[in-house]
Write an enzyme that holds these catalytic residues in place. Structure first.
Site, mmCIF file in Angstrom:
data_model
loop_
_atom_site.group_PDB
_atom_site.id
_atom_site.type_symbol
_atom_site.label_atom_id
_atom_site.label_comp_id
_atom_site.label_asym_id
_atom_site.label_seq_id
_atom_site.Cartn_x
_atom_site.Cartn_y
_atom_site.Cartn_z
ATOM 1 N N LYS A 1 16.585 -9.096 -1.459
ATOM 2 C CA LYS A 1 15.706 -8.454 -0.484
ATOM 3 C C LYS A 1 15.371 -9.344 0.709
ATOM 4 C CE LYS A 1 13.581 -4.836 -3.170
ATOM 5 N NZ LYS A 1 14.138 -5.015 -4.537
ATOM 6 N N GLU B 1 6.154 -0.815 1.956
ATOM 7 C CA GLU B 1 5.868 -0.313 0.619
ATOM 8 C C GLU B 1 6.616 -1.196 -0.367
ATOM 9 O OE1 GLU B 1 8.281 0.960 2.570
ATOM 10 O OE2 GLU B 1 9.874 0.447 1.143
ATOM 11 N N SER C 1 21.663 -8.886 -8.425
ATOM 12 C CA SER C 1 20.743 -8.703 -7.298
ATOM 13 C C SER C 1 19.488 -9.560 -7.367
ATOM 14 C CB SER C 1 20.361 -7.222 -7.171
ATOM 15 O OG SER C 1 19.832 -6.738 -8.386
#
Ligand SMILES: *Cc1c(COP(=O)(O)O)cnc(C)c1O
Length: 391
Positions: free
Chosen positions: A82, A104, A371
């Site tokens: 991310k 969010e 990830s």
């Protein structure tokens, strides 16, 4: 539409104006050498890229089929892919003259990544999070506060990611002049899905380069988990023009796709509109957005990035659903086999590799995008398996 019949900008007037401003700014900077060099500077020096491509030798031998490589996004600063996206969007926000980031978060990972970027660039930060996830991910909430962010607990509806997005959008529309809405996955109205993919495509570009050096060839398959689809599109994008490379997304089947407790948007979804985009959506019998479930807060989302819906339609990528139990088995397996505790989201991709690798030839190569790391999930998995941890 940007991705076959999927994508678009399905948002009300005031938000559309803000989205158009983001679109205009992004199109201006997208290929700007100065912007890109600044972005890559932070990817390298701050996020710790390139992430390594690791040959999982014990796993390969144990499964007895394809040679398995793991793309180690878990080794990035903040522990997941991310960070790539938040650095890109925060830098764009700065160039647009915005002083505040709003976002969010589901698992808390995107919130932590956003709060990190805000601290790095000296910006104000407000994170909206469903009340259920606030409880599930208390440590991440504390991390965000440590990083200087304000965390808003959303008590609406199912109190998870979907409601958090609605709440963040509402706040954004009331403070458009100062605030940039930083979306955490390849979802939302255009240009977000394209922009997030552009910031994440470094994953696949690196895989291609690294495997080119190590094996002098392309992989036979790339596997990634799918929540909104950002790590997957990031891993897939560089290979879309290479038809010999199978692209496989693993989404959450929760307690099983035959139950109502799953988040299998690609396998069970129908065309619909959610969060400003046309895409596949899990709908109930009244065509309303259905409640979804997964053990993984990061995959627990009733929509999916429109580019994946397009790739499914064109047949270029394949999508499968992995149950909670399979993901937990993979979580334990990778921990013991390679000494890597994966995020429970990433464990869905590992589970798919465990399904398919044994049937492949030893001279074939399978890359799994890992990830994120699993420290955040250890307590929940222990509880799920009946071992309450005291701390
Ligand atoms: C958020 C998250 C995901 C799911 O998001 P995508 O946009 O589908 O990539 C997957 N893995 C980890 C570790 C995450 O934090």
């Amino acid at each position: 539409m940007e991705f076959g019949k999927y994508g678009g900008q399905f948002v009300p007037g005031p938000i559309l104006k803000a989205v158009k401003e983001v679109e205009e700014a992004y199109l201006k900077y997208r290929e700007d050498p100065d912007f890109l060099s600044e972005f890559h500077h932070y990817l390298r020096t701050y996020a710790n890229r390139p992430s390594s491509l690791y040959y999982a030798e014990r796993m390969t031998k144990d499964l007895g089929g394809a040679k398995i490589y793991l793309k180690r996004e878990d080794l990035n600063h903040t522990g997941a892919h991310k960070i790539n996206n938040v650095l890109g969007q925060a830098l764009l926000a700065k160039r647009m003259g915005k002083t505040k980031l709003i976002a969010e978060t589901g698992a808390g990972q995107h919130g932590v990544a956003t709060a990190t970027a805000a601290a790095l660039f000296g910006m104000e930060c407000e994170i909206h999070m469903g009340a259920v996830d606030v409880v599930k991910q208390a440590v991440n909430v504390y991390r965000m506060r440590l990083l200087g962010a304000k965390v808003i607990s959303v008590e609406e509806g199912q109190k998870t990611l979907k409601e958090a997005v609605d709440s963040a959008l509402m706040t954004w529309s009331s403070e458009l002049d100062t605030t940039f809405y930083l979306i955490g996955s390849a979802v939302g109205p255009h240009p977000y899905p394209m922009m997030v993919r552009d910031f994440q495509k470094v994953i696949g570009i690196e895989i291609k380069e690294q495997l080119g050096t190590m094996e002098k060839r392309l992989p036979d398959a790339v596997v990634a988990c799918i929540g909104g689809g950002s790590n997957a599109i990031g891993a897939f994008y560089a290979f879309i023009g290479d038809p010999s490379v199978r692209l496989i997304g693993a989404e959450a089947a929760g307690k099983g796709i035959e139950t109502k407790e799953h988040a299998a948007t690609m396998v069970c979804g129908r065309d619909g509109v959610i969060h400003g985009m046309k895409t596949l959506v899990v709908l109930d019998e009244h065509d309303e957005i259905a409640p979804v479930y997964s053990i993984s807060a990061g995959l627990d989302y009733p929509g999916v990035g429109p580019e994946h819906a397009g790739l499914k339609d064109s047949g270029r990528a394949e999508y499968v659903a992995i149950t909670d139990s399979e993901a937990i088995e993979a979580f334990r397996y990778l921990s013991r086999m390679e000494g890597i505790i994966p995020a429970i989201e990433s464990a869905h991709a590992i589970a798919q590799a465990m399904r398919m690798a044994p049937a492949m030839d030893p001279d074939q190569i399978l890359v799994v995008n890992l990830s994120g790391r699993g420290d955040k999930d250890v307590k929940q998995i222990a509880r799920f398996e009946g071992e309450a941890l005291v701390d």
